[in-house]
Design a protein around this motif. Structure first.
Motif, mmCIF file in Angstrom:
data_model
loop_
_atom_site.group_PDB
_atom_site.id
_atom_site.type_symbol
_atom_site.label_atom_id
_atom_site.label_comp_id
_atom_site.label_asym_id
_atom_site.label_seq_id
_atom_site.Cartn_x
_atom_site.Cartn_y
_atom_site.Cartn_z
ATOM 1 N N THR A 2 0.910 -0.959 0.096
ATOM 2 C CA THR A 2 0.012 -0.153 0.122
ATOM 3 C C THR A 2 1.078 1.336 0.013
ATOM 4 N N ARG A 4 1.522 4.994 0.554
ATOM 5 C CA ARG A 4 0.532 6.104 1.188
ATOM 6 C C ARG A 4 0.984 7.526 0.781
ATOM 7 N N TYR A 22 -6.443 8.481 -7.154
ATOM 8 C CA TYR A 22 -5.901 7.864 -5.962
ATOM 9 C C TYR A 22 -6.790 7.032 -5.261
ATOM 10 N N VAL A 28 -3.338 2.169 -3.159
ATOM 11 C CA VAL A 28 -2.935 3.563 -2.552
ATOM 12 C C VAL A 28 -3.951 3.925 -1.404
ATOM 13 N N GLU A 29 -3.245 4.720 -0.316
ATOM 14 C CA GLU A 29 -3.835 5.110 0.700
ATOM 15 C C GLU A 29 -3.771 6.524 0.506
ATOM 16 N N ALA A 31 -3.279 9.735 2.437
ATOM 17 C CA ALA A 31 -3.088 9.804 3.640
ATOM 18 C C ALA A 31 -3.282 11.431 4.257
ATOM 19 N N ALA A 50 -8.957 11.863 3.925
ATOM 20 C CA ALA A 50 -7.634 12.118 4.167
ATOM 21 C C ALA A 50 -7.614 13.017 5.509
ATOM 22 N N ASP A 64 6.024 8.072 7.163
ATOM 23 C CA ASP A 64 4.862 7.000 6.783
ATOM 24 C C ASP A 64 4.473 7.484 5.456
ATOM 25 N N VAL A 65 4.698 8.463 4.731
ATOM 26 C CA VAL A 65 4.233 8.890 3.490
ATOM 27 C C VAL A 65 5.294 8.551 2.518
ATOM 28 N N ASP A 66 4.784 7.642 1.499
ATOM 29 C CA ASP A 66 5.708 7.254 0.544
ATOM 30 C C ASP A 66 5.670 8.124 -0.667
#
Length: 349
Positions: A2, A4, A22, A28-29, A31, A50, A64-66
């Protein structure tokens, strides 16, 4: 896996394309979102589930954001995208990649050094009819392209942008920088490179602020119309017109004149692609409508970006593609200002 994602900038492009696409992608999440206007960010966050960040820095530095979508205004792209890449985030950056070549080069360097995915949102490459047209051209359907004309015009960003008024940032020199050329023209020069598999080597342009007024009733600070004459490295010549004052239907057409016939893309309301051979034979293809301000369809951009991240592949539109499109558009602006043809050969290393 997943992914983010955070969206920075909650204007029309985020609302109409990035956030919905998205949300519809199973990998995808969504965020976080951020916008300098807190109410705008809150509305987007509520609509798509979000959280609202209190700064863009919070998103790009969040462990934690990709990945991020940089949907900020033009003058902020090189700041936000470079910072995000340096922080190890994958980035989908709206066009233009930057407002200066120095800014664009800083972005490309950051991507190369971080090893993350950088994709520029020149979405016309992903339009199904354009993908098919490129394949037909490569198969020799109309032979070598000798000349061309392409247009992109609508009634203006004050009808499309999130605040829907003449105070839109698109009309401000310090934020938009490139006016209609950076908004619409940059799409079409990138499309020509994609369709022709050729480089644009020279441009001569005429431009002006012909009609648009700002919130004070004064002529806007950037061009609202531009017409270019282009030459490619292979010797083809053609025209490209960009306008914010097409007050009827949008025009997003491209016509290519080859040795064996003519290819019309979105120039015939009954066919997405029409081919007229020198023999008189006609072929029509219905592939799927192009996105317009009034008619939004899935752009394919988000899915392509996500796939590049998942499979560590080269994106459909690279940072280098973004730099080339910017070089061409900056040359067009220079030509319009000094009245001379300008070489568009790469100026970067």
């Amino acid at each position: 896996m997943t992914i983010r994602v955070g969206i920075i900038g909650c204007g029309s492009i985020a609302n109409q394309r990035h956030a919905p696409e998205y949300t519809n992608n199973p990998h995808v999440e969504l965020a976080f979102v951020y916008d300098p206007n807190p109410d705008r960010a809150a509305r987007l966050a509520e609509r798509f589930g979000a959280k609202v960040a209190d700064s863009w820095e919070y998103i790009v530095d969040h462990p934690d954001v990709d990945a991020i979508s940089d949907c900020s205004t033009n003058e902020m792209h090189h700041v936000i995208t470079t910072r995000a890449l340096r922080a190890g985030k994958h980035v989908l950056c709206e066009k233009p990649i930057a407002t200066t070549l120095v800014g664009a080069q800083s972005i490309v360097l950051a991507a190369a050094e971080s090893g993350t995915v950088l994709m520029i949102d020149h979405n016309q490459r992903l339009v199904a009819a354009h993908e098919m047209a490129r394949a037909l051209l490569q198969s020799g359907e109309v032979g070598k392209v000798l000349s061309f004309k392409t247009n992109f015009g609508h009634k203006g960003p004050e009808y499309w942008s999130i605040n829907a008024s003449n105070s839109t940032w698109f009309f401000k020199k310090d934020r938009s920088a490139l006016g209609v050329a950076g908004d619409l023209g940059i799409h079409k020069v990138d499309l020509l490179r994609f369709l022709l598999d050729d480089e644009i080597s020279e441009v001569s342009a005429y431009a002006g602020a012909l009609d648009k007024k700002d919130e004070q009733g004064k002529a806007i600070e950037v061009y609202d119309n531009m017409v270019c004459i282009l030459r490619t490295a292979s010797g083809a010549i053609g025209t490209a017109s960009f306008s914010w004052s097409y007050y009827g239907d949008e025009d997003n057409s491209t016509i290519l004149y080859g040795e064996k016939g003519v290819m019309k893309i979105f120039a015939n309301p009954d066919a997405d692609i029409e081919i007229i051979k020198s023999s008189g034979e006609r072929k029509h293809y219905k592939v799927g409508a192009i996105q317009t301000n009034e008619y939004q369809t899935n752009s394919g951009v988000i899915n392509a970006f996500v796939e590049s991240i998942r499979f560590q592949g080269k994106p459909v539109v690279t940072g280098e593609d973004g730099v080339r499109a910017l070089e061409i558009i900056q040359a067009a602006v220079e030509s319009a200002e000094n009245g001379k043809s300008v070489s568009t050969l790469p100026k970067h290393g």
